[in-house]
Design a protein around this motif. Structure first.
Motif, PDB file in Angstrom:
ATOM      1  N   TRP A  72       0.847  -1.203   0.000  1.00  0.00           N
ATOM      2  CA  TRP A  72       0.000   0.000   0.000  1.00  0.00           C
ATOM      3  C   TRP A  72       0.879   1.248   0.000  1.00  0.00           C
ATOM      4  O   TRP A  72       0.661   2.176  -0.783  1.00  0.00           O
ATOM      5  CB  TRP A  72      -0.916  -0.043   1.210  1.00  0.00           C
ATOM      6  N   ARG A  73       1.872   1.285   0.871  1.00  0.00           N
ATOM      7  CA  ARG A  73       2.754   2.460   0.924  1.00  0.00           C
ATOM      8  C   ARG A  73       3.463   2.682  -0.408  1.00  0.00           C
ATOM      9  O   ARG A  73       3.583   3.815  -0.873  1.00  0.00           O
ATOM     10  CB  ARG A  73       3.774   2.299   2.049  1.00  0.00           C
TER      11      ARG A  73
ATOM     12  N   SER B 280       1.064   4.225  -2.856  1.00  0.00           N
ATOM     13  CA  SER B 280       0.777   5.649  -2.606  1.00  0.00           C
ATOM     14  C   SER B 280       1.909   6.527  -3.103  1.00  0.00           C
ATOM     15  O   SER B 280       1.686   7.619  -3.626  1.00  0.00           O
ATOM     16  CB  SER B 280       0.540   5.887  -1.109  1.00  0.00           C
TER      17      SER B 280
ATOM     18  N   CYS C 204     -10.221   0.336   6.540  1.00  0.00           N
ATOM     19  CA  CYS C 204      -9.859   1.416   5.622  1.00  0.00           C
ATOM     20  C   CYS C 204     -10.641   1.309   4.325  1.00  0.00           C
ATOM     21  O   CYS C 204     -11.132   2.314   3.794  1.00  0.00           O
ATOM     22  CB  CYS C 204      -8.354   1.382   5.320  1.00  0.00           C
TER      23      CYS C 204
ATOM     24  N   ASP D 255       0.416   7.112   8.632  1.00  0.00           N
ATOM     25  CA  ASP D 255       0.439   7.713   7.304  1.00  0.00           C
ATOM     26  C   ASP D 255      -0.719   7.232   6.438  1.00  0.00           C
ATOM     27  O   ASP D 255      -1.288   7.996   5.650  1.00  0.00           O
ATOM     28  CB  ASP D 255       1.770   7.422   6.612  1.00  0.00           C
ATOM     29  N   LEU D 256      -1.117   5.973   6.614  1.00  0.00           N
ATOM     30  CA  LEU D 256      -2.185   5.428   5.797  1.00  0.00           C
ATOM     31  C   LEU D 256      -3.553   5.918   6.262  1.00  0.00           C
ATOM     32  O   LEU D 256      -4.454   6.133   5.446  1.00  0.00           O
ATOM     33  CB  LEU D 256      -2.112   3.905   5.810  1.00  0.00           C
TER      34      LEU D 256
ATOM     35  N   ASP E  90      -3.933   9.276   4.781  1.00  0.00           N
ATOM     36  CA  ASP E  90      -4.317   9.204   3.370  1.00  0.00           C
ATOM     37  C   ASP E  90      -5.823   9.004   3.243  1.00  0.00           C
ATOM     38  O   ASP E  90      -6.483   9.657   2.411  1.00  0.00           O
ATOM     39  CB  ASP E  90      -3.579   8.053   2.678  1.00  0.00           C
ATOM     40  N   CYS E  91      -6.369   8.100   4.047  1.00  0.00           N
ATOM     41  CA  CYS E  91      -7.813   7.859   4.005  1.00  0.00           C
ATOM     42  C   CYS E  91      -8.584   9.118   4.391  1.00  0.00           C
ATOM     43  O   CYS E  91      -9.533   9.517   3.702  1.00  0.00           O
ATOM     44  CB  CYS E  91      -8.186   6.713   4.934  1.00  0.00           C
TER      45      CYS E  91
ATOM     46  N   LEU F 254      -6.679   5.663  -3.799  1.00  0.00           N
ATOM     47  CA  LEU F 254      -7.489   4.831  -2.905  1.00  0.00           C
ATOM     48  C   LEU F 254      -8.832   4.453  -3.525  1.00  0.00           C
ATOM     49  O   LEU F 254      -9.447   3.461  -3.115  1.00  0.00           O
ATOM     50  CB  LEU F 254      -7.723   5.571  -1.580  1.00  0.00           C
TER      51      LEU F 254
ATOM     52  N   GLN G 108      -6.858  -0.760  -5.423  1.00  0.00           N
ATOM     53  CA  GLN G 108      -6.832  -0.763  -3.966  1.00  0.00           C
ATOM     54  C   GLN G 108      -7.738  -1.859  -3.423  1.00  0.00           C
ATOM     55  O   GLN G 108      -7.422  -2.515  -2.425  1.00  0.00           O
ATOM     56  CB  GLN G 108      -7.265   0.606  -3.428  1.00  0.00           C
TER      57      GLN G 108
END
Length: 464
Positions: free
Chosen positions: A25-26, A29, A337, A371-372, A375-376, A393, A398
């Protein structure tokens, strides 16, 4: 005993799979954000955009305000009164080809215009090609200069109205030069370190403009690259791969990811032409491992791909409760998420805020999620979140990431699994990773020059 009734006696899945998909995921992004694409190529290298106006050759060249035009304003009295300008950055090296062009607006008194490549320590009072570790194609005589004052027969001269280009083919380790869209010739690239695109003017009233790719090139660079790759593909096609091996690799991919219906169709289409084989000794898992919970994994993948996260939660609770019994686990975080993202996708912003407040607080105990979560939450700050820096996202990719993570966690509950890390990737995906590693090793041995392996490029080329 049935598969679904024995789950409570199985060991808890280890956390390696969850951590892996968190990192994926990171990486996603960072790769898909608009900021990461600015003036960078796909390997993260900055490309030249303008001419360097800080390091120059004194008063013999004048760079225009646009930093893309050069003129010779004086009368040259000596051979070293050259107006030389390098690009603001070195040519990127982690790609198949680099290329730039100049257009000759005025050949001036003698037409002593040159295009080439030089090292960072090049003396900016000399024509490119006159000094060691530099190369230059010169317009007044059409010669190529390779590190000395004596030129070699190369191509035609060029003058007012001509467009001339200089490029690097990293696969062949060659410099190549063009005139008005046609290749003039190539020379061996003996420099292993970074080189700068370089231009020079050397007589009164000479004037050129430089194009680093902001405008379309006269030379068809895409066709040049495609031609080179097609030749590579011809060589690859000469390599013989047993049909049954390819069949089993594709089959194991479908099994691993829970594509049950596609698997059935694939087997039906292949039954009459390909004999089944076993790759247990090659890939480390047998049929029993690969079909484990196939129906349940297919159902959960379909639910997540459709954005029905609540239904996916309910099915997991029914079939594999040990996966989500720790409500602060990574897999729960990924699912929560995705539920939040689906609410934003559906325009239910107030409901998304309440859901986020209720579910995200339990993950504050670990900085691994900060950090995630941000983002959300950032999705709520934009009127058009799909166009924002966190718009990735809302992509189907995703959903696939979350579905892959759930799939891996279910596979990790298999009591017959010997290597839990094999739950993450199918055999096909591991082969692709090995191929990517080989490309990177080849690049490393070549002075960190050349492109890596890009699967998306191959897939896109197959659509044409």
């Amino acid at each position: 005993m049935s598969e679904t009734t024995s789950q409570n006696q199985l060991p808890l899945p280890n956390a390696f799979a969850g951590s892996y998909f968190l990192q994926v995921w990171r990486n996603t992004s960072q790769t898909l954000s608009p900021e990461s694409k600015h003036e960078f190529d796909e390997d993260g290298e900055e490309s030249p955009t303008t001419l360097d106006t800080v390091n120059s050759s004194g008063g013999f060249s004048m760079v225009g305000p646009d930093k893309l035009s050069v003129s010779y304003a004086n009368v040259n009295l000596h051979g070293h009164d050259v107006g030389v300008v390098q690009a603001n950055r070195a040519a990127p090296m982690k790609r198949l080809v680099y290329y730039f062009e100049i257009s000759v607006k005025n050949a001036g008194a003698k037409g002593q215009i040159a295009i080439g490549f030089t090292t960072p320590t090049f003396k900016l009072r000399r024509q490119p090609g006159w000094e060691a570790n530099s190369y230059g194609y010169h317009g007044d005589d059409g010669l190529i200069y390779r590190g000395c004052g004596k030129g070699e027969t190369f191509g035609p001269t060029f003058s007012t109205g001509d467009t001339v280009g200089g490029g690097i083919n990293y696969a062949k380790q060659q410099f190549f030069f063009t005139k008005n869209g046609a290749i003039v010739g190539t020379v061996c690239k003996d420099i292993k370190g970074p080189v700068f695109p370089t231009v020079a003017v050397h007589s009164q009233s000479e004037e050129i403009t430089v194009n680093f790719g902001k405008d379309p090139f006269v030379f068809d660079l895409k066709a040049y690259e495609a031609n080179h790759r097609s030749r590579q593909q011809i060589d690859i096609n000469k390599i013989s791969v047993p049909q049954d091996a390819g069949y089993e690799i594709v089959r194991s991919y479908l099994q691993h990811n829970g594509y049950e219906e596609t698997l059935k169709l694939f087997d039906m289409a292949s039954k009459s032409t390909v004999p089944p084989i076993s790759l247990v000794s090659e890939i480390g898992c047998g049929e029993e491992d690969s079909v484990y919970a196939l129906n349940q994994r297919r159902t959960l993948r379909q639910l997540i791909r459709c954005g029905r996260v609540d239904d996916a939660f309910a099915k997991i609770q029914e079939w594999y409760p040990q996966i989500i019994q720790d409500d602060a686990s990574i897999i729960c975080f990924l699912l929560h998420c995705q539920k939040f993202v689906e609410l934003v996708r559906g325009g239910k912003l107030e409901e998304a805020i309440l859901y986020g407040r209720r579910e995200f607080h339990k993950f504050k105990i670990s900085s691994d999620f900060d950090d995630l979560v941000k983002d959300c939450a950032a999705l709520l700050a934009y009127e058009q979140p799909h166009k924002s820096s966190v718009g990735y996202l809302l992509l189907d990719s995703q959903r696939e990431l979350v579905a892959d993570a759930v799939n891996a966690m279910i596979l990790s509950t298999n009591p017959h699994t010997k290597n839990s890390r094999r739950n993450i990737l199918s055999s096909l995906e591991m082969l692709i990773r090995q191929l990517a590693a080989c490309f990177l090793e080849k690049r490393s041995l070549n002075g960190d020059q050349g492109e890596g392996f890009h699967l998306h490029r191959i897939l896109e080329s197959g659509k044409k």
